[in-house]
Design a protein around this motif. Structure first.
Motif, PDB file in Angstrom:
ATOM      1  N   ALA A  44       0.838  -1.205   0.000  1.00 13.21           N
ATOM      2  CA  ALA A  44       0.000   0.000   0.000  1.00 13.21           C
ATOM      3  C   ALA A  44       0.869   1.250   0.000  1.00 13.21           C
ATOM      4  O   ALA A  44       0.588   2.213  -0.723  1.00 13.21           O
ATOM      5  N   ALA A  45       1.932   1.236   0.793  1.00 10.54           N
ATOM      6  CA  ALA A  45       2.779   2.430   0.877  1.00 10.54           C
ATOM      7  C   ALA A  45       3.454   2.697  -0.465  1.00 10.54           C
ATOM      8  O   ALA A  45       3.471   3.835  -0.940  1.00 10.54           O
ATOM      9  N   CYS A  46       3.979   1.654  -1.106  1.00  9.60           N
ATOM     10  CA  CYS A  46       4.603   1.863  -2.421  1.00  9.60           C
ATOM     11  C   CYS A  46       3.579   2.410  -3.404  1.00  9.60           C
ATOM     12  O   CYS A  46       3.847   3.363  -4.134  1.00  9.60           O
ATOM     13  N   GLY A  47       2.396   1.781  -3.404  1.00  3.34           N
ATOM     14  CA  GLY A  47       1.355   2.234  -4.317  1.00  3.34           C
ATOM     15  C   GLY A  47       0.971   3.676  -4.053  1.00  3.34           C
ATOM     16  O   GLY A  47       0.817   4.479  -4.972  1.00  3.34           O
ATOM     17  N   PHE A  48       0.842   4.022  -2.781  1.00  5.45           N
ATOM     18  CA  PHE A  48       0.431   5.383  -2.418  1.00  5.45           C
ATOM     19  C   PHE A  48       1.465   6.403  -2.896  1.00  5.45           C
ATOM     20  O   PHE A  48       1.118   7.451  -3.434  1.00  5.45           O
ATOM     21  N   LEU A  49       2.731   6.071  -2.734  1.00  5.37           N
ATOM     22  CA  LEU A  49       3.775   7.013  -3.162  1.00  5.37           C
ATOM     23  C   LEU A  49       3.782   7.184  -4.681  1.00  5.37           C
ATOM     24  O   LEU A  49       3.861   8.300  -5.192  1.00  5.37           O
ATOM     25  N   SER A  85      -4.738   5.008  -7.238  1.00  9.61           N
ATOM     26  CA  SER A  85      -4.810   6.049  -6.208  1.00  9.61           C
ATOM     27  C   SER A  85      -4.329   7.377  -6.771  1.00  9.61           C
ATOM     28  O   SER A  85      -4.723   8.438  -6.299  1.00  9.61           O
ATOM     29  N   GLY A  86      -3.505   7.328  -7.826  1.00  6.17           N
ATOM     30  CA  GLY A  86      -3.102   8.562  -8.488  1.00  6.17           C
ATOM     31  C   GLY A  86      -4.304   9.321  -9.022  1.00  6.17           C
ATOM     32  O   GLY A  86      -4.376  10.550  -8.936  1.00  6.17           O
ATOM     33  N   ALA A  87      -5.265   8.582  -9.552  1.00  9.02           N
ATOM     34  CA  ALA A  87      -6.461   9.233 -10.081  1.00  9.02           C
ATOM     35  C   ALA A  87      -7.213   9.934  -8.956  1.00  9.02           C
ATOM     36  O   ALA A  87      -7.674  11.070  -9.110  1.00  9.02           O
ATOM     37  N   ALA A 112       5.140  -6.052  -7.483  1.00  7.75           N
ATOM     38  CA  ALA A 112       5.345  -4.916  -8.382  1.00  7.75           C
ATOM     39  C   ALA A 112       4.049  -4.568  -9.104  1.00  7.75           C
ATOM     40  O   ALA A 112       3.656  -3.404  -9.193  1.00  7.75           O
ATOM     41  N   ALA A 113       3.371  -5.610  -9.605  1.00  9.55           N
ATOM     42  CA  ALA A 113       2.127  -5.346 -10.318  1.00  9.55           C
ATOM     43  C   ALA A 113       1.113  -4.699  -9.385  1.00  9.55           C
ATOM     44  O   ALA A 113       0.412  -3.747  -9.749  1.00  9.55           O
ATOM     45  N   GLY A 114       1.061  -5.206  -8.153  1.00 14.10           N
ATOM     46  CA  GLY A 114       0.099  -4.671  -7.195  1.00 14.10           C
ATOM     47  C   GLY A 114       0.401  -3.228  -6.861  1.00 14.10           C
ATOM     48  O   GLY A 114      -0.491  -2.373  -6.891  1.00 14.10           O
ATOM     49  N   ALA A 115       1.671  -2.935  -6.575  1.00 13.72           N
ATOM     50  CA  ALA A 115       2.021  -1.561  -6.221  1.00 13.72           C
ATOM     51  C   ALA A 115       1.747  -0.632  -7.392  1.00 13.72           C
ATOM     52  O   ALA A 115       1.210   0.474  -7.218  1.00 13.72           O
ATOM     53  N   ALA A 116       2.080  -1.092  -8.611  1.00 14.05           N
ATOM     54  CA  ALA A 116       1.837  -0.243  -9.777  1.00 14.05           C
ATOM     55  C   ALA A 116       0.340  -0.004  -9.961  1.00 14.05           C
ATOM     56  O   ALA A 116      -0.096   1.127 -10.223  1.00 14.05           O
ATOM     57  N   ALA A 117      -0.454  -1.058  -9.792  1.00 14.87           N
ATOM     58  CA  ALA A 117      -1.898  -0.899  -9.978  1.00 14.87           C
ATOM     59  C   ALA A 117      -2.470   0.045  -8.930  1.00 14.87           C
ATOM     60  O   ALA A 117      -3.226   0.969  -9.248  1.00 14.87           O
TER      61      ALA A 117
END
Ligand SMILES: Nc1ncnc2c1ncn2[C@@H]1O[C@H](COP(=O)(O)OP(=O)(O)OP(=O)(O)O)[C@@H](O)[C@H]1O
Ligand SMILES: Nc1ncnc2c1ncn2[C@@H]1O[C@H](COP(=O)(O)OP(=O)(O)OP(=O)(O)O)[C@@H](O)[C@H]1O
Ligand SMILES: [Mg+2]
Ligand SMILES: [Mg+2]
Lengths: 236, 258, 241, 259, 258
Positions: A29-34, A114-116, A104-109
């Motif tokens: 979650a933290a990687c994805g959030f960043l 969350s970027g949107a 990696a796929a999860g963090a990227a997704a």
């Protein structure tokens, strides 16, 4: 078996596995959030100052990525991504599966989803800024990047932090969907435990407690950040 | 008035509308280096808009602005709106021009001291320690050095205005645009600020000062410009314009002043 | 891709649409009401209420909706005798009400945080001006704070509505067959996950597209004062109100 | 012959078919049988745990080569993936709670094969339709069990679909539904839980026909000969009683498919 | 000075600190009905803070405030901070007191006209049509009736200040608190606004006016109060205090004024 012995840290208990899974949840979650913060601020910037085409593209991005189920994004990323990589690899040698790591796929997704959301949070906060202070920055000759770093970003954070807190919680929960990629995060671990021991309550309660523990730490962090960002603001 | 060198700022036929409202209807103005020009005019006559155009905070609809001899390049952009050709040029010019806003516009997330050193340190990239020392001297001069670690929201109106003045002066600009810089100050402080401005003029810096202080216009400035409905109605040395105004509108305007 | 299959899938998924819409609409409306009470509690200055609202937000934002639905439906189901004694079993017996309850409680926590962000962005001076002319708290909230805060919170709130449209999908774990529930069923029947998800995605996308446009239109309407020039056709206040 | 490498995915959360130990080690009927089959095929096997929702897409994407997770063969699944021959079949039963009024279904404890239903069987089902009229029955979604209920009881009962069998068990004990129709092995596992005290099997068990395509290993359609060797191995395991032994160990009853 | 009736506003020993900074250190002041009191003082002397306390925008640490004879009840609340006993009372009193803020504080989401009619319609619950008519008359008087449908962000500084004055006047208050109401205005408008204020005084309304306009203090007000470092240093009719100030600090203060 009581929930305590079930969740103990011995070899027969699930405690260690659950805590480890909570760690996986937190890190994905933290990687994805960043990643999402970077994407979100870029998109917000495009929306606020880009040309018609760029704005349209940014708009489409947020509409589509917020609009479709997150699971679809993860599927496309994970299985779609592997398919693309595999076919590229196929050009060079005998076909085979090229795995995108689940993490990696999860963090990227999570990042692009969350970027949107973050872009909307940032855009909303930007409109609350005092125009005059931005003009003051322009008038001393700050170029855009400097103005962004020194004046806009610190003030946008003021109004964005509550919204970002929400998006962080969202990213935390989205990480549960990443389990389709085989990643054993907290909710998947709970489902495994529940299915293997047939004790769903114990596992879901333990999961809730661990999620709350993560939330406790992160909301403490967000509160600190908010206090800092709100410095110099007079409250009526 | 003959200009011996390139004018510090030169404005040619400046026009600006907001929607259907024509605010500036062809303004021309030259200021030689070291001149202090008072800009008078009734409320809503376009004084702030003019200063803001010179600093490119509003893009003029038509006309030419040159600062220190360098013309700001403009072009018609999309939708027929004017826009600067080169943002880099605008930023560069702005870093040599300082502005004190009518509404101060202090940065609310920075303390007074941080407000003052922000541009010198980050835009002009001068050493931080030096900037702090200078800033403290300036703050002492305007009498708010004891507030240096306060945020703007915790200052009185006059203190905010003085912080804004200090912020502008800290940039050591060639050209200064002041929009009613003493409106929130008591007579004592007005006196002090005017003294500061006079000493700046003596150093050769150019100033455009929007003001309602007739005393300042008369005693400090080297030229008085009176704006009315978006055009320059009166322009000349204070001695001349105050004793024998050519424009009836200006005569009426100064008649109220006791 | 197989057009016939996609078409058939699409039709079957549409069968779940009424339930998706129903759950979304009801939970968004009820959630807003609960969120407003929470915001009122936090601003009330009464420590017990403030504390309650904080704890509420903490718990409901801090745990996954999935777990909340699960515990409300299956968890409370274990206490049937006590619920029957309190005459609540009729409510908790029905998966629909349980889903609605969980969705409402969950969104309320998020919305109250969004509101808090909006409230913080109202400039202190404008609040003081309202106090200075004797506005009561309620009037102040209604006439000054809310209009400014709502404008500010709208993008975040739009996010939340969209999330709710998608969150209704979790109702499928308690047997409510809305769009995603049907999609999962189709997937475990056919395993054509990508195709089925694309169909489901299209349905959600259309719904959410409508939501975003509605929010954008509202945002535009609410912010005349932020647009560049004053409106060429001045709003005739006297005539319109 | 050089050992082949095969990756086999299992859900790891479907006890007793397959499960995960706290240490993360996979176990259960599927896992032990898989190890046995691999030994027979002289292959190097790797078992991986994988969420049910992604298990088939990952198979298709080539992330693993076979899926062994108590999965039944159905027509719709056959359209997408291939299957080995069945390695088990299960009986299905209605289960309810002691305090419900549908306890006394006919032919309690008998086994009815619905492949070729005789008159006696038809009469039994007819009788059951009457007793179950208006009842709500829980069933796991997208299973043969669901297909069976839809075929024989549609219109008489209300069917409620659940993602997992624990979930319908919980709703059964909460009293939201009157009975569940469930795999016998799963029912046996549930009966042992103290939370489900009072749960009991009612009426006959069913097998064959709609219920009886059997549990098999899922494969890609172009499996490169994997099906052939797996089928061979399953035949051997059936013939020498390995499947029966494992089945008795994990399910306490013989789940071997009929010859 | 003898007060014939209950004072319109009476302040007793008002104290207020921000953190360790004592801003008001025991201020007492009575204003009879119809009096216009000019409050002078250097920047940061606590003028705005005093007005804000009278209107309960800041709660005083100690002291008593009575408006129209009604004492605002205060008590020590949690954390030892003072708070009003009855918010209803505060709201009621405020609806009879109008304030013009130093920084205007117009409501940004309402047009000028909406700003002006907001309190009369929603707080005082007067008929809308009547309020609009009155508002337009007021806006005409201060010269911005053509801007009535504009939002504050689109007004010049002086226009905003005039809108703020109109908003205060529209409440027809018994007591008016003006915080530098002419700071952004040109001399002509200053004259007009002072005329409006004089006519209000003649109607018997009481005014406390923080100002840096010595002209106003001398010519319009019935009393001048000079604040210095949080205490009243000088208090008396303008004729007296300007010709023979008792406080040396005040003498120095007015010496700068030309
Ligand atoms: N919210 C606040 N927090 C801390 N200090 C404050 C706050 N508001 C005002 N002050 C301080 O209190 C003092 C008095 O402020 P006040 O605004 O009353 O001054 P003033 O007399 O109105 O000055 P001016 O003429 O500049 O408006 C100032 O030194 C100011 O810095
Ligand atoms: N952003 C804007 N949109 C529309 N109209 C504007 C805008 N800014 C200014 N105006 C209008 O332009 C005119 C000139 O404004 P400007 O601020 O230049 O006046 P000014 O001479 O500085 O007056 P003051 O002395 O009151 O500050 C005013 O009538 C004002 O209403
Ligand atoms: Mg101006
Ligand atoms: Mg003040």
């Amino acid at each position: 078996m009581s929930i305590f012995s079930l969740m103990s840290f011995g070899s027969e208990g699930w405690g260690l596995a659950m805590v480890f899974a909570a760690g996986v949840t937190l890190s994905v979650a933290a990687c994805g959030f960043l990643i999402g913060s970077v994407i979100g601020s870029l998109i917000a910037w495009v929306k606020l100052s880009g040309g018609v085409m760029a704005r349209g593209a940014a708009d489409a991005y947020t509409t589509v990525l917020r609009g479709i189920p997150d699971l679809l994004v993860i599927y496309l990323f994970y299985f779609g991504g592997s398919a693309v990589l595999s076919s590229i690899a196929g050009l060079f040698g005998p076909g085979g599966f090229v795995g995108v790591s689940g993490f990696a796929a999860g963090a990227a997704a999570i990042g692009i989803i969350s970027g949107a959301y973050q872009s909307e949070v940032f855009r909303g906060a930007y409109t609350a800024l005092n125009r005059g202070e931005i003009e003051a920055a322009k008038s001393v000759g700050m170029h855009r990047a400097l103005m962004f770093r020194r004046i806009i970003a610190p003030q946008v954070l003021r109004y964005a932090i509550p919204g970002l807190g929400n998006v962080w919680q969202l990213a935390l929960k989205e990480s549960a969907l990443v389990s389709v990629t085989g990643l054993v995060e907290l909710l998947r671990q709970s489902a495994i435990g529940a299915g293997s021991t047939r004790q769903p309550f114990s596992f879901y309660l333990a999961a809730a407690v661990l999620y709350l523990a993560i939330t406790t730490v992160s909301s403490w962090g967000f509160r600190r950040a908010e206090t800092y960002a709100m410095r110099g603001v007079r409250r009526a | 008035m003959t200009l011996l060198s390139t004018p510090a700022v030169s404005v040619r036929d400046l026009r600006k509308s907001f929607g259907s409202l024509e605010v500036l209807r062809g303004i021309s103005l030259d200021a030689a280096e070291g001149q202090v020009i008072s800009i008078l005019g009734s409320s809503g006559s376009g004084k702030s808009t003019m200063l803001r155009c010179i600093n490119m905070l509003e893009t003029p609809d038509a006309g030419e602005i040159a600062i220190g001899g360098e013309v700001i390049a403009l072009r018609k952009g999309r939708h027929g709106r004017t826009e600067p050709v080169d943002r880099g040029q605008v930023d560069r010019i702005r870093s040599r021009v300082a502005m004190v806003f009518q509404s101060f516009n202090l940065w609310s997330h920075l303390t007074v001291l941080e407000n003052v050193i922000e541009a010198p340190v980050h835009v002009q990239k001068r050493p931080r320690a030096e900037c702090i020392a200078e800033a403290e001297a300036l703050l002492t001069r305007v009498g708010i050095v004891d507030k240096r670690n306060h945020y703007p929201a915790h200052l009185s109106g006059g203190q905010q205005q003085r912080a804004a003045i200090a912020r502008a002066l800290a940039m050591k600009p060639k050209l200064m645009l002041f929009d009613e810089p003493t409106s929130a100050l008591d007579p004592e402080l007005v006196g002090e600020v005017l003294r500061v401005m006079r000493s700046l003029a003596e150093e050769g810096r150019t100033m455009l000062v929007v003001t309602h202080e007739m005393g300042f216009a008369r005693d400090v400035s080297s030229r008085v410009v009176f704006l009315h409905k978006g055009v320059v109605e009166e322009d000349g040395p204070p001695g001349e314009v105050f004793s024998s105004p050519t424009s009836p509108r200006f005569r009426q305007f100064i008649s109220e002043h006791r | 891709m197989d057009a016939a299959f996609m078409g058939e899938t699409f039709l079957r998924l549409l069968g779940g649409l009424p339930l998706t819409l129903n759950l979304t609409f009801a939970s968004v409306v009820l959630g807003l009401v609960v969120a407003m009470s929470l915001a009122a509690m936090r601003m009330s200055g009464v420590p017990a209420l403030d504390w309650f609202a904080r704890a509420y937000v903490f718990v409901f934002r801090g745990t996954p909706l999935l777990v909340q639905i699960f515990l409300i439906y299956y968890g409370l189901g274990q206490f049937r005798p006590s619920l029957q004694a309190m005459n609540l079993w009729g409510f908790f017996r029905e998966p629909y009400w349980c889903a609605l309850l969980a969705l409402t409680l969950n969104t309320a926590a998020y919305v109250s945080e969004i509101m808090r962000g909006g409230l913080q962005s109202v400039p202190a001076g404008q609040i003081e001006a309202a106090r200075a002319c004797g506005m009561s708290r309620l009037l102040l909230a209604r006439r000054i704070i809310l209009p400014i805060a709502v404008r500010q919170a709208l993008p975040g709130y739009g996010n939340e509505i969209i999330l709710m449209v998608k969150a209704t999908s979790l109702a499928s774990i308690i047997t409510m067959m809305e769009v995603t529930g049907i999609a999962h069923k189709l997937i475990s029947e056919t395993f054509r996950a990508i195709e089925i998800f694309i169909c489901a995605g299209a349905i959600y996308l259309i719904l959410n597209f409508l939501v975003t446009r509605a929010i954008q239109a509202l945002e535009y309407r609410l912010s005349p004062h932020l647009r560049n020039a004053p409106s060429p056709m001045p709003r005739l206040v006297a005539a319109s109100e | 012959q050089q050992a082949k490498e095969i990756t086999i995915a299992t859900e790891g959360a479907f006890a007793p078919w397959n499960l995960t130990e706290p240490s993360g080690k996979l176990g259960g009927f599927d896992v032990e049988l898989a190890n046995d089959l691999c030994r027979r095929m002289n292959a190097k096997c790797k078992m991986v745990g994988q969420d049910w929702a992604g298990i088939i897409p990952a198979l298709q994407a080539g992330k693993h080569d076979a899926v062994m997770t108590g999965m039944n063969i159905t027509d719709k699944r056959l359209a997408v993936i291939g299957f080995s021959k069945p390695y088990a079949t299960s009986r299905h039963v209605f289960a309810t709670m002691n305090d419900r009024d549908i306890l006394n279904l006919p032919k309690n404890g008998e086994l009815i094969d619905i492949t070729s239903l005789n008159d006696d069987g038809k009469a039994t089902i007819e009788q059951m339709r009457k007793s179950l009229k208006g009842k709500t029955i829980g069933v796991q979604t997208s299973t043969n069990a669901l297909a069976f209920l839809e075929n024989f009881f549609k219109g008489d009962i209300q069917i409620r679909e659940y993602k997992t069998s624990e979930q319908h068990d919980l709703d059964l004990s909460a009293g939201r539904i009157d009975a569940v129709f469930v795999d016998y092995a799963s029912a046996m596992a549930s009966l042992e839980k103290k939370e489900l005290q009072g749960m009991t099997v009612a009426g006959p068990a069913f097998r064959g026909g709609l219920l009886g395509r059997g549990v098999a290993i899922g494969l890609r359609k172009d499996d490169g000969g994997l099906k052939q060797s797996l089928d061979q191995a399953i035949d051997q395991a059936l013939a020498d009683g390995t499947i029966k032994t494992l089945s008795l160990k994990w399910f306490k009853s013989d789940m071997s498919p009929p010859k």
